[in-house]
Write a protein that holds these residues in place. Structure first.
Motif, PDB file in Angstrom:
ATOM      1  N   LEU A   1       0.685  -1.273  -0.121  1.00 36.74           N
ATOM      2  CA  LEU A   1      -0.041   0.172  -0.024  1.00 36.74           C
ATOM      3  C   LEU A   1       0.973   1.177  -0.051  1.00 36.74           C
ATOM      4  O   LEU A   1       0.564   2.314  -0.657  1.00 36.74           O
ATOM      5  CB  LEU A   1      -0.924   0.049   1.175  1.00 36.74           C
ATOM      6  N   CYS A   2       2.004   1.098   0.757  1.00 45.36           N
ATOM      7  CA  CYS A   2       2.972   2.329   0.629  1.00 45.36           C
ATOM      8  C   CYS A   2       3.923   2.425  -0.508  1.00 45.36           C
ATOM      9  O   CYS A   2       4.334   3.231  -0.848  1.00 45.36           O
ATOM     10  CB  CYS A   2       3.652   2.429   2.151  1.00 45.36           C
ATOM     11  N   GLN A   3       3.754   1.269  -1.379  1.00 40.68           N
ATOM     12  CA  GLN A   3       4.552   1.254  -2.542  1.00 40.68           C
ATOM     13  C   GLN A   3       6.102   1.223  -2.202  1.00 40.68           C
ATOM     14  O   GLN A   3       7.210   1.661  -3.037  1.00 40.68           O
ATOM     15  CB  GLN A   3       4.444   2.298  -3.683  1.00 40.68           C
ATOM     16  N   ARG A   4       6.662   0.786  -0.916  1.00 36.01           N
ATOM     17  CA  ARG A   4       8.104   0.823  -0.346  1.00 36.01           C
ATOM     18  C   ARG A   4       7.950   0.406   0.889  1.00 36.01           C
ATOM     19  O   ARG A   4       6.748   0.077   1.380  1.00 36.01           O
ATOM     20  CB  ARG A   4       8.656   2.243  -0.629  1.00 36.01           C
ATOM     21  N   GLY A   5       9.143   0.082   1.568  1.00 34.19           N
ATOM     22  CA  GLY A   5       9.252  -0.242   2.664  1.00 34.19           C
ATOM     23  C   GLY A   5       9.030  -1.589   2.993  1.00 34.19           C
ATOM     24  O   GLY A   5       8.890  -2.413   4.153  1.00 34.19           O
ATOM     25  N   PHE A   6       9.335  -2.537   2.034  1.00 38.61           N
ATOM     26  CA  PHE A   6       9.177  -4.043   2.155  1.00 38.61           C
ATOM     27  C   PHE A   6      10.246  -4.558   3.008  1.00 38.61           C
ATOM     28  O   PHE A   6      11.350  -3.907   3.072  1.00 38.61           O
ATOM     29  CB  PHE A   6       9.258  -4.895   0.823  1.00 38.61           C
ATOM     30  N   SER A   7      10.178  -5.492   3.709  1.00 43.87           N
ATOM     31  CA  SER A   7      11.422  -5.951   4.679  1.00 43.87           C
ATOM     32  C   SER A   7      12.713  -6.196   3.903  1.00 43.87           C
ATOM     33  O   SER A   7      13.854  -6.060   4.448  1.00 43.87           O
ATOM     34  CB  SER A   7      11.045  -7.199   5.514  1.00 43.87           C
ATOM     35  N   ILE A   8      12.829  -6.789   2.601  1.00 43.63           N
ATOM     36  CA  ILE A   8      13.908  -6.957   1.882  1.00 43.63           C
ATOM     37  C   ILE A   8      14.781  -5.607   1.717  1.00 43.63           C
ATOM     38  O   ILE A   8      15.744  -5.601   1.301  1.00 43.63           O
ATOM     39  CB  ILE A   8      13.690  -7.611   0.698  1.00 43.63           C
ATOM     40  N   ASP A   9      14.104  -4.686   1.783  1.00 39.41           N
ATOM     41  CA  ASP A   9      14.790  -3.339   1.354  1.00 39.41           C
ATOM     42  C   ASP A   9      14.801  -2.408   2.893  1.00 39.41           C
ATOM     43  O   ASP A   9      15.205  -1.272   2.716  1.00 39.41           O
ATOM     44  CB  ASP A   9      13.483  -2.261   0.640  1.00 39.41           C
ATOM     45  N   VAL A  10      14.735  -2.885   4.072  1.00 44.61           N
ATOM     46  CA  VAL A  10      14.722  -2.362   5.240  1.00 44.61           C
ATOM     47  C   VAL A  10      16.238  -2.686   5.683  1.00 44.61           C
ATOM     48  O   VAL A  10      16.853  -3.455   5.444  1.00 44.61           O
ATOM     49  CB  VAL A  10      13.924  -2.995   6.229  1.00 44.61           C
ATOM     50  N   THR A  11      16.750  -1.354   5.924  1.00 43.56           N
ATOM     51  CA  THR A  11      18.430  -1.352   6.514  1.00 43.56           C
ATOM     52  C   THR A  11      18.274  -1.456   8.283  1.00 43.56           C
ATOM     53  O   THR A  11      17.331  -0.754   8.799  1.00 43.56           O
ATOM     54  CB  THR A  11      18.817   0.145   6.035  1.00 43.56           C
ATOM     55  N   ASN A  12      19.158  -2.200   8.432  1.00 40.87           N
ATOM     56  CA  ASN A  12      19.398  -2.132  10.085  1.00 40.87           C
ATOM     57  C   ASN A  12      19.553  -0.991  10.817  1.00 40.87           C
ATOM     58  O   ASN A  12      20.120   0.141  10.401  1.00 40.87           O
ATOM     59  CB  ASN A  12      20.511  -3.075  10.403  1.00 40.87           C
ATOM     60  N   THR A  13      18.881  -0.512  12.152  1.00 39.13           N
ATOM     61  CA  THR A  13      18.843   0.521  12.886  1.00 39.13           C
ATOM     62  C   THR A  13      20.391   0.966  12.897  1.00 39.13           C
ATOM     63  O   THR A  13      20.567   2.376  13.153  1.00 39.13           O
ATOM     64  CB  THR A  13      18.254   0.260  14.203  1.00 39.13           C
ATOM     65  N   ASP A  14      21.215   0.132  13.200  1.00 42.65           N
ATOM     66  CA  ASP A  14      22.686   0.658  13.608  1.00 42.65           C
ATOM     67  C   ASP A  14      23.439   0.757  12.133  1.00 42.65           C
ATOM     68  O   ASP A  14      24.740   1.364  12.534  1.00 42.65           O
ATOM     69  CB  ASP A  14      23.461  -0.416  14.439  1.00 42.65           C
ATOM     70  N   ILE A  15      22.975   0.839  11.209  1.00 41.75           N
ATOM     71  CA  ILE A  15      23.801   1.237  10.099  1.00 41.75           C
ATOM     72  C   ILE A  15      23.136   2.695   9.790  1.00 41.75           C
ATOM     73  O   ILE A  15      22.011   3.107   9.323  1.00 41.75           O
ATOM     74  CB  ILE A  15      23.275   0.452   8.735  1.00 41.75           C
ATOM     75  N   LEU A  16      24.193   3.607  10.015  1.00 44.11           N
ATOM     76  CA  LEU A  16      23.680   4.948  10.008  1.00 44.11           C
ATOM     77  C   LEU A  16      23.982   5.914   8.745  1.00 44.11           C
ATOM     78  O   LEU A  16      24.212   6.868   8.718  1.00 44.11           O
ATOM     79  CB  LEU A  16      24.689   5.608  11.201  1.00 44.11           C
ATOM     80  N   THR A  17      24.105   5.179   7.813  1.00 40.76           N
ATOM     81  CA  THR A  17      24.577   5.844   6.239  1.00 40.76           C
ATOM     82  C   THR A  17      23.206   6.224   5.600  1.00 40.76           C
ATOM     83  O   THR A  17      23.570   6.990   4.406  1.00 40.76           O
ATOM     84  CB  THR A  17      25.424   5.051   5.505  1.00 40.76           C
ATOM     85  N   GLY A  18      22.099   6.110   6.181  1.00 34.90           N
ATOM     86  CA  GLY A  18      21.176   6.227   5.240  1.00 34.90           C
ATOM     87  C   GLY A  18      19.644   5.852   5.809  1.00 34.90           C
ATOM     88  O   GLY A  18      19.711   5.423   7.041  1.00 34.90           O
ATOM     89  N   PRO A  19      18.495   6.147   5.325  1.00 34.22           N
ATOM     90  CA  PRO A  19      17.148   5.679   6.136  1.00 34.22           C
ATOM     91  C   PRO A  19      17.009   4.414   6.174  1.00 34.22           C
ATOM     92  O   PRO A  19      17.766   3.491   5.503  1.00 34.22           O
ATOM     93  CB  PRO A  19      16.249   6.611   4.780  1.00 34.22           C
ATOM     94  N   GLN A  20      16.031   3.881   6.984  1.00 33.79           N
ATOM     95  CA  GLN A  20      15.780   2.606   7.040  1.00 33.79           C
ATOM     96  C   GLN A  20      14.709   2.045   6.227  1.00 33.79           C
ATOM     97  O   GLN A  20      14.693   0.893   6.224  1.00 33.79           O
ATOM     98  CB  GLN A  20      15.212   2.590   8.703  1.00 33.79           C
ATOM     99  N   ASN A  21      13.808   2.832   5.758  1.00 36.07           N
ATOM    100  CA  ASN A  21      12.905   2.538   4.670  1.00 36.07           C
ATOM    101  C   ASN A  21      11.888   1.439   5.312  1.00 36.07           C
ATOM    102  O   ASN A  21      11.460   0.602   4.612  1.00 36.07           O
ATOM    103  CB  ASN A  21      13.606   1.656   3.405  1.00 36.07           C
ATOM    104  N   ILE A  22      11.343   1.751   6.468  1.00 37.18           N
ATOM    105  CA  ILE A  22      10.476   0.937   7.144  1.00 37.18           C
ATOM    106  C   ILE A  22       9.180   1.704   6.789  1.00 37.18           C
ATOM    107  O   ILE A  22       8.706   2.988   6.897  1.00 37.18           O
ATOM    108  CB  ILE A  22      10.686   0.767   8.817  1.00 37.18           C
ATOM    109  N   SER A  23       7.992   0.832   6.746  1.00 39.61           N
ATOM    110  CA  SER A  23       6.600   1.209   6.500  1.00 39.61           C
ATOM    111  C   SER A  23       5.749   0.555   7.616  1.00 39.61           C
ATOM    112  O   SER A  23       6.173  -0.627   8.272  1.00 39.61           O
ATOM    113  CB  SER A  23       6.090   0.613   5.239  1.00 39.61           C
ATOM    114  N   HIS A  24       4.634   1.382   8.010  1.00 43.41           N
ATOM    115  CA  HIS A  24       3.933   1.004   9.164  1.00 43.41           C
ATOM    116  C   HIS A  24       2.450   1.164   8.583  1.00 43.41           C
ATOM    117  O   HIS A  24       2.156   1.769   7.730  1.00 43.41           O
ATOM    118  CB  HIS A  24       4.029   1.798  10.447  1.00 43.41           C
TER     119      HIS A  24
END
Length: 353
Positions: free
Chosen positions: A245-268
């Motif tokens: 529904l958000c057209q982004r933020g699938f888990s395969i595209d999520v970045t771990n919280t402790d990787i600080l180089t960019g966004p996490q790409n999480i959808s709720h």
């Protein structure tokens, strides 16, 4: 993973909040947002969910300062539904505000649904549905998460543990279900690694697809879904609800919280229902009391002292910890102490109760 095997430090909720305010002073964010973050994390500790409490604050602070967010923005708004761009803000702030939006829409239309993208790790899902239930609404939330679960029978990661929560404003306390779709949350495995514990068999597979009780091997492998095919089925439906529904933020595209180089790409996804559209509060309380009594009066197996409704253990724990304090593992406190030294603030144990 019994706490009695670990050295404990007892701290009050106010100590944790005061320490958190000092720590957050290095972030250029509004005071209101700082208080939202601390309320989410410390209340989670008070409810006994220490894997998702104040221990997350150092990581949130580092992420905020390394990747400053944009303003939260409503992208689409139509009657009972809306779409929000979280601006890559901390998930705690985004989620608190989006549940408020869902409740506002529910007060007008009977139901409110808010989809969110460009968000981050939001802590314990149950906090946001408590937020709804405490104001008299039925609450729902779900989120994508770091990919770590395979299809049932598979070995490759395809979904996150994708926690979800449903709440109902019960007659005596909110009834709140808050679970991940995996057998165990990642934070529990990280805790086991930190404490030197083994994890129970059935939690994870190593990278070769073999069952493991070693938390390091589990973190390099995959986490198993709860209830076999049912758990991965729930996780995939949350992938569709949040990611599709958000057209982004699938888990395969999520970045771990402790990787600080960019966004996490999480959808709720957040939703609220106004039960007063169906019955009065008195009628609802009567129905809740009826089924709760039946539940609690059921026969118990030997050695079981009490039957707990969803969220009842956390409710009881909140009452105890508000008075007696929060028992944190010494290893956890030492991590907070190390962060205190790093940013130049008082250690949490040095703050008066």
């Amino acid at each position: 993973m019994d706490m009695h095997k670990t050295e404990i430090v007892n701290l009050s909720g106010e100590q944790l909040k005061q320490w958190g305010r000092q720590a957050l002073s290095i972030c250029k964010m509004p005071d209101e947002e700082k208080e939202i973050i601390l309320d989410v994390l410390v209340t989670t500790n008070l409810r006994g969910v220490d894997t998702h409490g104040i221990n997350l604050l150092p990581l949130y602070i580092e992420r905020y300062n390394a990747f400053p967010p944009r303003p939260i923005k409503v992208e689409k708004d139509f009657a009972a539904v809306c779409m929000v761009d979280g601006g890559d803000n901390l998930g705690t702030v985004v989620s608190h505000r989006c549940m408020e939006m869902a409740m506002e829409k529910a007060s007008q239309f009977g139901v409110g649904v808010v989809m969110v993208y460009n968000s981050g790790h939001f802590g314990a899902a149950g906090h946001y549905t408590y937020q709804a239930a405490e104001k008299g609404y039925i609450g729902y939330c779900s989120t994508t998460a770091l990919v770590n679960m395979p299809a049932w029978g598979g070995m490759d990661e395809i979904a996150g543990k994708n926690p979800f929560s449903i709440s109902f404003p019960g007659d005596k306390f909110p009834v709140v279900l808050d679970i991940a779709c995996s057998v165990a949350a990642r934070q529990k495995v990280l805790t086991a690694r930190r404490e030197g514990w083994k994890i129970p068999e059935g939690w994870a597979l190593d990278k070769n697809g073999n069952p493991t009780t070693d938390p390091n091997e589990a973190l390099e492998g995959v986490f198993l879904p709860m209830a076999e095919h049912k758990g991965i089925g729930l996780a995939m439906m949350i992938e569709l609800l949040c990611g599709c529904l958000c057209q982004r933020g699938f888990s395969i595209d999520v970045t771990n919280t402790d990787i600080l180089t960019g966004p996490q790409n999480i959808s709720h996804m957040f939703a609220a229902i106004d039960p007063k559209r169906f019955l009065t509060k008195e009628e609802m309380d009567k129905q809740c009391a009826y089924i709760s009594e039946k539940f609690h009066n059921g026969r118990r197996r030997p050695g079981v002292d009490k039957l707990y409704l969803p969220g009842e253990f956390e409710w009881d724990e909140y009452q105890k910890r508000t008075v007696n304090g929060i028992p944190l593992a010494m290893s956890r406190v030492k991590e907070l102490d190390a962060f205190s030294e790093k940013i130049g603030v008082a250690k949490v144990r040095d703050i008066p109760r």
